[in-house]
Write a protein that holds these residues in place. Structure first.
Motif, PDB file in Angstrom:
ATOM      1  N   LEU A  35      16.049  53.444  11.104  1.00 14.55           N
ATOM      2  CA  LEU A  35      17.395  53.289  11.660  1.00 14.55           C
ATOM      3  C   LEU A  35      18.364  52.664  10.663  1.00 14.55           C
ATOM      4  O   LEU A  35      19.561  52.576  10.958  1.00 14.55           O
ATOM      5  CB  LEU A  35      17.355  52.418  12.931  1.00 14.55           C
ATOM      6  CG  LEU A  35      16.816  53.046  14.210  1.00 14.55           C
ATOM      7  CD1 LEU A  35      17.036  52.087  15.382  1.00 14.55           C
ATOM      8  CD2 LEU A  35      17.459  54.392  14.507  1.00 14.55           C
ATOM      9  N   ASP A  36      17.881  52.217   9.534  1.00 12.56           N
ATOM     10  CA  ASP A  36      18.760  51.590   8.541  1.00 12.56           C
ATOM     11  C   ASP A  36      19.555  52.674   7.813  1.00 12.56           C
ATOM     12  O   ASP A  36      18.962  53.581   7.225  1.00 12.56           O
ATOM     13  CB  ASP A  36      17.922  50.794   7.543  1.00 12.56           C
ATOM     14  CG  ASP A  36      18.763  49.856   6.690  1.00 12.56           C
ATOM     15  OD1 ASP A  36      19.941  50.180   6.428  1.00 12.56           O
ATOM     16  OD2 ASP A  36      18.254  48.804   6.279  1.00 12.56           O
ATOM     17  N   ALA A  39      18.481  53.885   4.419  1.00 15.86           N
ATOM     18  CA  ALA A  39      17.327  54.803   4.394  1.00 15.86           C
ATOM     19  C   ALA A  39      16.322  54.467   3.298  1.00 15.86           C
ATOM     20  O   ALA A  39      15.654  55.357   2.769  1.00 15.86           O
ATOM     21  CB  ALA A  39      17.811  56.256   4.252  1.00 15.86           C
ATOM     22  N   ASP A  40      16.154  53.195   2.972  1.00 16.21           N
ATOM     23  CA  ASP A  40      15.197  52.825   1.926  1.00 16.21           C
ATOM     24  C   ASP A  40      13.756  53.093   2.363  1.00 16.21           C
ATOM     25  O   ASP A  40      12.920  53.476   1.535  1.00 16.21           O
ATOM     26  CB  ASP A  40      15.357  51.345   1.566  1.00 16.21           C
ATOM     27  CG  ASP A  40      16.658  51.066   0.838  1.00 16.21           C
ATOM     28  OD1 ASP A  40      17.219  52.010   0.243  1.00 16.21           O
ATOM     29  OD2 ASP A  40      17.122  49.912   0.867  1.00 16.21           O
ATOM     30  N   THR A  41      13.467  52.889   3.637  1.00 12.38           N
ATOM     31  CA  THR A  41      12.109  53.168   4.105  1.00 12.38           C
ATOM     32  C   THR A  41      11.785  54.654   3.993  1.00 12.38           C
ATOM     33  O   THR A  41      10.669  55.036   3.625  1.00 12.38           O
ATOM     34  CB  THR A  41      11.945  52.688   5.560  1.00 12.38           C
ATOM     35  OG1 THR A  41      12.023  51.257   5.582  1.00 12.38           O
ATOM     36  CG2 THR A  41      10.614  53.114   6.139  1.00 12.38           C
ATOM     37  N   THR A  42      12.757  55.507   4.287  1.00 13.10           N
ATOM     38  CA  THR A  42      12.561  56.956   4.132  1.00 13.10           C
ATOM     39  C   THR A  42      12.190  57.284   2.689  1.00 13.10           C
ATOM     40  O   THR A  42      11.246  58.049   2.432  1.00 13.10           O
ATOM     41  CB  THR A  42      13.848  57.707   4.531  1.00 13.10           C
ATOM     42  OG1 THR A  42      14.149  57.408   5.898  1.00 13.10           O
ATOM     43  CG2 THR A  42      13.688  59.200   4.365  1.00 13.10           C
ATOM     44  N   THR A  43      12.909  56.701   1.752  1.00 12.43           N
ATOM     45  CA  THR A  43      12.607  56.919   0.331  1.00 12.43           C
ATOM     46  C   THR A  43      11.230  56.370  -0.021  1.00 12.43           C
ATOM     47  O   THR A  43      10.442  57.022  -0.720  1.00 12.43           O
ATOM     48  CB  THR A  43      13.676  56.240  -0.543  1.00 12.43           C
ATOM     49  OG1 THR A  43      14.962  56.759  -0.209  1.00 12.43           O
ATOM     50  CG2 THR A  43      13.411  56.481  -2.021  1.00 12.43           C
ATOM     51  N   GLY A  44      10.923  55.152   0.463  1.00 15.90           N
ATOM     52  CA  GLY A  44       9.639  54.530   0.151  1.00 15.90           C
ATOM     53  C   GLY A  44       8.449  55.290   0.698  1.00 15.90           C
ATOM     54  O   GLY A  44       7.340  55.195   0.147  1.00 15.90           O
ATOM     55  N   SER A  99      23.700  57.374  10.710  1.00 18.33           N
ATOM     56  CA  SER A  99      23.303  56.419  11.747  1.00 18.33           C
ATOM     57  C   SER A  99      24.331  55.319  11.940  1.00 18.33           C
ATOM     58  O   SER A  99      24.413  54.710  13.020  1.00 18.33           O
ATOM     59  CB  SER A  99      21.954  55.785  11.376  1.00 18.33           C
ATOM     60  OG  SER A  99      20.949  56.760  11.257  1.00 18.33           O
ATOM     61  N   ALA A 100      25.126  55.046  10.904  1.00 18.51           N
ATOM     62  CA  ALA A 100      26.101  53.959  10.970  1.00 18.51           C
ATOM     63  C   ALA A 100      27.127  54.160  12.080  1.00 18.51           C
ATOM     64  O   ALA A 100      27.804  53.212  12.492  1.00 18.51           O
ATOM     65  CB  ALA A 100      26.800  53.799   9.621  1.00 18.51           C
ATOM     66  N   ILE A 130       9.952  50.805  14.053  1.00 20.79           N
ATOM     67  CA  ILE A 130      11.382  51.098  13.944  1.00 20.79           C
ATOM     68  C   ILE A 130      11.971  50.133  12.925  1.00 20.79           C
ATOM     69  O   ILE A 130      12.003  48.924  13.149  1.00 20.79           O
ATOM     70  CB  ILE A 130      12.084  50.934  15.308  1.00 20.79           C
ATOM     71  CG1 ILE A 130      11.417  51.827  16.368  1.00 20.79           C
ATOM     72  CG2 ILE A 130      13.565  51.258  15.185  1.00 20.79           C
ATOM     73  CD1 ILE A 130      11.859  51.525  17.791  1.00 20.79           C
ATOM     74  N   ASP A 131      12.408  50.656  11.800  1.00 25.45           N
ATOM     75  CA  ASP A 131      13.010  49.824  10.752  1.00 25.45           C
ATOM     76  C   ASP A 131      14.494  49.674  11.065  1.00 25.45           C
ATOM     77  O   ASP A 131      15.257  50.634  10.984  1.00 25.45           O
ATOM     78  CB  ASP A 131      12.802  50.478   9.386  1.00 25.45           C
ATOM     79  CG  ASP A 131      13.338  49.615   8.258  1.00 25.45           C
ATOM     80  OD1 ASP A 131      13.471  48.400   8.449  1.00 25.45           O
ATOM     81  OD2 ASP A 131      13.642  50.159   7.174  1.00 25.45           O
ATOM     82  N   CYS A 132      14.900  48.452  11.427  1.00 25.56           N
ATOM     83  CA  CYS A 132      16.283  48.180  11.834  1.00 25.56           C
ATOM     84  C   CYS A 132      17.097  47.665  10.652  1.00 25.56           C
ATOM     85  O   CYS A 132      16.550  47.038   9.736  1.00 25.56           O
ATOM     86  CB  CYS A 132      16.306  47.139  12.950  1.00 25.56           C
ATOM     87  SG  CYS A 132      15.400  47.623  14.438  1.00 25.56           S
ATOM     88  N   PRO A 133      18.405  47.884  10.665  1.00 22.90           N
ATOM     89  CA  PRO A 133      19.250  47.327   9.609  1.00 22.90           C
ATOM     90  C   PRO A 133      19.343  45.809   9.734  1.00 22.90           C
ATOM     91  O   PRO A 133      19.066  45.246  10.797  1.00 22.90           O
ATOM     92  CB  PRO A 133      20.614  47.992   9.851  1.00 22.90           C
ATOM     93  CG  PRO A 133      20.591  48.400  11.280  1.00 22.90           C
ATOM     94  CD  PRO A 133      19.175  48.700  11.618  1.00 22.90           C
TER      95      PRO A 133
END
Length: 258
Positions: A35-36, A39-44, A99-100, A130-133
């Protein structure tokens, strides 16, 4: 489980990917929702840009979308043997700046239910993260409304300790108003330096403030961690012994959170 922090830069994405690696190693069928907007988790998790339907679009179409049709597999699966890949599940709902749109303080109650609506019909996962901002605005609250528990990530610093206290109070208030089953999974302290007097002091402070909510083991700073993340690699598959202790720490944390 939502993974949250009020302060940015505490390693929330590192914790998400570390737990995802532990879950993959254990054979848990896992879904990660990013959800951030960064999108760093998506990249990681080695998901290519543009793959799948990103979280912001799915939130817009929450009533009509079938979540299982839009998730994409993590690129980590390509690093497994053919036999292990057939048994493994690590799916991702990619994040993006779209998402913002929902990350505002005046979000409406019906918008809070959008992710919960998406997840209601989803079966077949053992573990959903769920990775939150790093804020308490709309996206974080959307994540909390869809979760059973919130894992708070902190670092041993004055500002992070203060932010974690505020977040714990916010979880209590939010659960009373919108999510009666929501609870705090605990506080995970990240990026601890053993040679820092300040870190030692803040750890003692956290032990006093959070008591049984403080999760162990703490995660010590590891100079190799940036290389692991830069390679978009699961920590449990990293060659060599440089991050083996960190991989074991994530295994222990997963035991406590499961």
């Amino acid at each position: 489980m939502s993974i949250s922090s009020l302060k940015g830069g505490v390693g929330k994405t590192s914790v998400t990917t570390g737990l995802a690696s532990a879950a993959l190693q254990r054979g848990l069928r896992t879904l990660v929702i990013d959800l951030d907007p960064h999108a760093d988790t998506t990249t990681g998790l080695a998901v290519s840009q543009g793959a799948g339907t990103e979280a912001g679009q799915l939130l817009r179409d929450a009533r009509r979308a079938d979540l299982k049709e839009h998730v994409v597999p993590s690129g980590w699966l390509d690093m497994l043997s053919d036999e292990d890949r057939q048994r493994a599940t690590l799916d991702v709902v990619p994040g993006s700046a779209l998402s913002a749109t929902f990350d505002r303080p005046d979000i409406r109650p019906k918008d809070l239910r959008r992710l919960r609506t998406l997840l209601e019909g989803v079966r077949g996962y053992d573990f959903v993260m769920i990775d939150c901002p790093p804020s308490l605005s709309g996206l974080t609250r959307i994540g909390w409304a869809a979760s059973h528990q919130v894992l708070l990530v902190a670092e041993p610093s004055l500002f992070s300790v203060a932010g974690t206290e505020r977040t714990m109070r916010a979880i209590s208030i939010f659960s009373q108003e919108f999510a009666p089953s929501l609870r705090s999974a605990g506080v995970l302290v990240n990026r601890v330096r053993a040679d820092s007097t300040e870190h030692e002091y803040r750890l003692l402070e956290m032990e006093r403030l959070y008591q049984d909510k403080l999760l162990l083991p703490i995660l010590e700073e590891n100079l190799w961690w940036q290389q692991v993340q830069g390679a978009a690699y699961p920590v449990h598959l990293w060659p060599g012994d440089q991050v083996r202790d960190m991989a074991r720490s994530f295994d222990q944390l997963l035991d406590q959170l499961s």
